[in-house]
Scaffold this active site. Structure first.
Site, short mmCIF file in Angstrom:
data_model
loop_
_atom_site.label_atom_id
_atom_site.label_comp_id
_atom_site.label_asym_id
_atom_site.label_seq_id
_atom_site.Cartn_x
_atom_site.Cartn_y
_atom_site.Cartn_z
N ALA A 119 8.44 -17.34 11.79
CA ALA A 119 7.45 -17.26 12.87
C ALA A 119 7.44 -15.86 13.47
O ALA A 119 6.39 -15.24 13.63
CB ALA A 119 7.76 -18.31 13.93
N ARG A 167 12.42 -26.54 19.16
CA ARG A 167 13.40 -27.25 20.01
C ARG A 167 13.97 -26.35 21.10
O ARG A 167 14.37 -26.82 22.15
CB ARG A 167 14.55 -27.77 19.13
N HIS A 175 5.96 -18.11 -7.32
CA HIS A 175 5.23 -16.85 -7.46
C HIS A 175 4.94 -16.51 -8.93
O HIS A 175 3.81 -16.16 -9.28
CB HIS A 175 6.01 -15.69 -6.83
N ARG A 187 10.50 -13.01 -15.34
CA ARG A 187 11.73 -12.28 -15.00
C ARG A 187 11.80 -12.11 -13.49
O ARG A 187 10.84 -11.61 -12.88
CB ARG A 187 11.72 -10.86 -15.56
N LYS A 224 17.29 -10.35 -7.73
CA LYS A 224 17.62 -9.63 -6.49
C LYS A 224 18.66 -8.56 -6.82
O LYS A 224 19.36 -8.66 -7.84
CB LYS A 224 18.23 -10.61 -5.48
N LYS A 279 -1.67 1.48 -21.03
CA LYS A 279 -0.95 2.48 -21.84
C LYS A 279 -1.64 2.52 -23.20
O LYS A 279 -1.81 1.49 -23.85
CB LYS A 279 0.52 2.08 -21.96
N TRP A 287 5.42 8.80 -17.74
CA TRP A 287 4.32 8.82 -16.78
C TRP A 287 4.30 10.16 -16.07
O TRP A 287 5.32 10.62 -15.56
CB TRP A 287 4.53 7.66 -15.79
P1 NDP Z 1 7.95 1.90 -19.73
O1 NDP Z 1 7.67 2.08 -21.18
O2 NDP Z 1 8.91 2.81 -19.09
O3 NDP Z 1 8.48 0.43 -19.48
C1 NDP Z 1 7.82 -0.62 -20.07
C2 NDP Z 1 8.55 -1.91 -19.83
O4 NDP Z 1 9.79 -1.88 -20.49
C3 NDP Z 1 8.87 -2.25 -18.42
O5 NDP Z 1 8.51 -3.62 -18.26
C4 NDP Z 1 10.37 -2.12 -18.28
O6 NDP Z 1 10.96 -3.13 -17.55
C5 NDP Z 1 10.82 -2.37 -19.67
N1 NDP Z 1 12.06 -1.67 -19.97
C6 NDP Z 1 12.54 -0.55 -19.41
N2 NDP Z 1 13.73 -0.24 -19.99
C7 NDP Z 1 13.95 -1.17 -20.93
C8 NDP Z 1 15.00 -1.41 -21.86
N3 NDP Z 1 16.06 -0.58 -21.93
N4 NDP Z 1 14.90 -2.46 -22.69
C9 NDP Z 1 13.83 -3.27 -22.62
N5 NDP Z 1 12.82 -3.11 -21.75
C10 NDP Z 1 12.89 -2.08 -20.91
O7 NDP Z 1 6.51 1.94 -19.05
P2 NDP Z 1 6.01 1.64 -17.60
O8 NDP Z 1 4.72 0.98 -17.71
O9 NDP Z 1 7.05 0.92 -16.86
O10 NDP Z 1 5.78 3.07 -16.97
C11 NDP Z 1 6.85 3.95 -16.67
C12 NDP Z 1 6.72 4.47 -15.25
O11 NDP Z 1 5.46 5.09 -15.04
C13 NDP Z 1 6.80 3.33 -14.26
O12 NDP Z 1 7.60 3.73 -13.18
C14 NDP Z 1 5.37 3.16 -13.82
O13 NDP Z 1 5.26 2.65 -12.52
C15 NDP Z 1 4.84 4.58 -13.92
N6 NDP Z 1 3.39 4.57 -14.06
C16 NDP Z 1 2.65 4.61 -12.93
C17 NDP Z 1 1.29 4.57 -12.97
C18 NDP Z 1 0.53 4.57 -11.70
O14 NDP Z 1 1.10 4.73 -10.64
N7 NDP Z 1 -0.74 4.37 -11.75
C19 NDP Z 1 0.57 4.50 -14.23
C20 NDP Z 1 1.42 4.46 -15.37
C21 NDP Z 1 2.80 4.49 -15.27
P3 NDP Z 1 11.88 -2.93 -16.25
O15 NDP Z 1 10.96 -3.29 -15.16
O16 NDP Z 1 12.98 -3.87 -16.38
O17 NDP Z 1 12.39 -1.54 -16.15
C1 BG6 Z 2 9.73 -15.14 -0.83
C2 BG6 Z 2 11.16 -15.33 -1.28
O1 BG6 Z 2 8.94 -16.20 -1.26
O2 BG6 Z 2 9.24 -13.92 -1.37
C3 BG6 Z 2 12.03 -14.17 -0.87
O3 BG6 Z 2 11.65 -16.52 -0.67
C4 BG6 Z 2 11.41 -12.87 -1.35
O4 BG6 Z 2 13.33 -14.30 -1.39
C5 BG6 Z 2 9.95 -12.78 -0.95
O5 BG6 Z 2 12.14 -11.79 -0.79
C6 BG6 Z 2 9.28 -11.57 -1.55
O6 BG6 Z 2 8.02 -11.40 -1.01
P1 BG6 Z 2 7.28 -9.99 -1.09
O7 BG6 Z 2 5.94 -10.27 -0.55
O8 BG6 Z 2 8.09 -9.05 -0.26
O9 BG6 Z 2 7.30 -9.61 -2.53
#
Ligand code: NDP
Ligand code: BG6
Length: 518
Positions: free
Chosen positions: A47, A75, A266, A360, A363, A406, A512
């Protein structure tokens, strides 16, 4: 009159009025009607942090009906001044808005009462009736309460507090039950008291800009439709990451774990919007019908398609990062509750047969991120000596909302080889002056407007619980030890292995380049 002059003539109130009209599109929202927004659990954390601030922002922006009152109920012995003080840090009111803030709190009331006591609710009703047009007012009841008291509270509202002339709507927060059985019990109870069109089950992810954008991207563009299927998409990854642990909230979290906290709601909601067929219209039930069909095509999650983790402290980290989940004094010693989970599900229909959907969430990870990632299949008939990487379409929900693809492009200049690049729609660049409303603002306004599109229907909820319940029961019965992962890491490497096994290809070559930092 010039456009500029017309704009000057429109007061902020007119603009907000127009916006209100547009948002409510013919729904039963009459500006002149009296509305009462009742917050049950007004003394609580949700709240003070979310509900009071949200209703204040809507009031400040002139988006609420003119004659709206806010009534807190809990309460604790409190006054409106106490409520104001508690929520003050979250209201974000500027010095110029102080007068308006006074106006807002002048429309507030607080009633103390028990949740399981009919007489307390009769008193609440007497207070509601005593407000201007109170008896005839439209009433919105926000249950910012633990589910343990939902049954009593909804029964008491039904028995004693219903507006006889206006409408009555109930807003229910998650967690809605703990598994399929408890959720069904609660649903059955509530459905004996209220009709489905009176019940608004909140999943605040459905109020987020980019989650709502999924439908427009998919069904408002010709370019995505033909490739949005198993012939072109290798896998879909839905990610929720938070860079902090439970931090004193472990007592609550431990009862639920990350699967109930994030995956069941979510992530599955986002999955539905990615996977569903085009609804016949944007009418709430047409959309929700399609979402339910997706869930019905998903089998219960199989333990062999799951990786569970629990964070441990990082000795080299700073402050909280040194503490693991089990170091949180509110967490029971030796708890095996997962704080991280990756699960693979399949949507067994003609469009998606065989395509893994990876959910996936975790926290205490390396970053804050929520995104939907579609990885496309390899280009058939390669002529570039395997230099091309798979295309990905990423919808980044937060932070920094963006949609990017990409893709391969010719390396610019005197070259003819392909290079990884992107088509990039970053909201912060494209929509510089647009303020995106908070998810709760949209959703609460939707309740005023009677729009249920972004709320979870009972059959959706049932199906979502059906998918995760056997896994949850297995975890509770067998207590498998979650894989420890370091606070601030990407989670257990076993999760990456699982994704690889089902067909996600991580190349690690994409870089990037932020054009604004060049
Ligand atoms: P990447 O190729 O770096 O990552 C692609 C995916 O692979 C992500 O889901 C990532 O997951 C996962 N990954 C990373 N490391 C591993 C690993 N060791 N084994 C398996 N999976 C892995 O491409 P992104 O699209 O993530 O881009 C890279 C960065 O560029 C990001 O920070 C992105 O935000 C930025 N970017 C920003 C843009 C914008 O602001 N408009 C546009 C394009 C790119 P995980 O989340 O777990 O790391
Ligand atoms: C809530 C979860 O539903 O979403 C929290 O109970 C989580 O654990 C939160 O932190 C995340 O919300 P947002 O909007 O910050 O991504």
């Amino acid at each position: 009159m010039s456009r500029h002059a017309v704009q000057e003539e429109l007061s902020l109130k007119d603009v907000c009025g127009m916006l209100r009209q547009e948002l409510c599109q013919g729904n039963d929202f009459l500006q002149s009607d009296t509305h009462i927004f009742i917050i049950l659990g007004a003394s609580g954390d949700l709240a003070k942090k979310k509900i009071y601030p949200t209703i204040w922002w809507l009031f400040r922006d002139g988006l609420l009906p003119d004659d709206t009152y806010v009534v807190g109920y809990a309460r604790s012995k409190l006054t409106v001044a106490d409520i104001r003080k508690k929520s003050q840090p979250y209201l974000k009111a500027t010095p110029e808005e102080q007068e308006k803030l006074e106006e807002f709190f002048a429309r507030n009331l607080y009633v103390q009462g028990k949740y399981n006591d009919r007489a307390s609710f009769e008193r609440l009703n007497a207070h509601l009736n005593s407000l201007h047009n109170g008896e005839k007012a439209n009433r919105l009841y926000y249950l910012a309460l633990p589910p343990s008291v939902y049954e009593d509270v909804t029964q008491n509202i039904r028995d004693t507090c219903m507006s006889t002339v206006g409408w009555n709507r109930i807003i229910v927060e998650k967690p809605f039950g703990k598994d399929l059985q408890s959720s069904n019990r609660l649903s059955d109870h509530i459905s004996t008291l209220f009709k489905e069109d009176q019940i608004y089950r909140i999943d605040h992810y459905l109020g987020k800009e980019m989650v709502q954008n999924l439908m427009v991207l998919r069904f408002g563009n010709r370019i995505f439709g033909p490739v949005w299927n198993r012939d072109n998409i290798a896998c879909v990854i839905l990610t929720f990451k938070e860079p902090f642990g439970t931090e004193g909230r472990g007592g609550y979290f431990d009862e639920f774990g990350i699967i109930r906290d994030v995956m069941q709601n979510h992530l599955l909601q986002m999955l539905c919007l990615v996977a569903m067929e085009k609804p016949t219209s944007t009418n709430s039930d047409d959309v929700r019908d399609e979402k339910v069909k997706v869930l019905k095509c998903i089998s219960e999650i199989k333990p062999e398609n799951v990786v569970l983790g629990q964070y441990v402290g990082d000795p080299a980290g700073k402050g909280e990062a040194q503490k693991g989940y089990l170091d949180d004094p509110t967490v029971p010693p030796g708890s095996t509750t997962p704080t991280f989970a990756t699960a693979v599900v399949y949507v067994d229909n003609e469009r998606w047969d065989g395509v893994p959907f990876v959910l996936r969430c975790g926290k205490a990870l390396n970053e804050r991120k929520a995104e939907v990632r579609l990885q496309f299949r390899d280009v058939p008939g390669d002529i570039f000596q395997r230099q091309c990487k798979r295309n990905e379409l990423v919808i980044r929900v937060q932070p920094n909302e963006a949609v990017y693809t990409k893709m391969m492009t010719k390396k610019p200049g005197m070259f003819f080889n392909p290079e990884e690049s992107e088509l990039d729609l970053t909201y912060g660049n494209r929509y510089k002056d647009v303020k995106l409303p908070d998810a709760y603002e949209r959703l609460i306004l939707d309740v005023f407007c009677g729009n249920q599109m972004h709320f979870v229907r009972s059959d959706e909820l049932r199906e979502a619980w059906r998918i995760v319940t056997p896994l949850l029961h297995m975890i509770e019965a067998e207590k498998p030890k979650p894989i420890p992962y370091r606070y601030g890491s990407r989670g257990p490497p076993e999760a990456d292995e699982l994704m690889k096994r089902v067909g996600f290809l991580y190349e690690g070559t994409y870089r990037w380049v932020n054009p604004h930092k060049l």
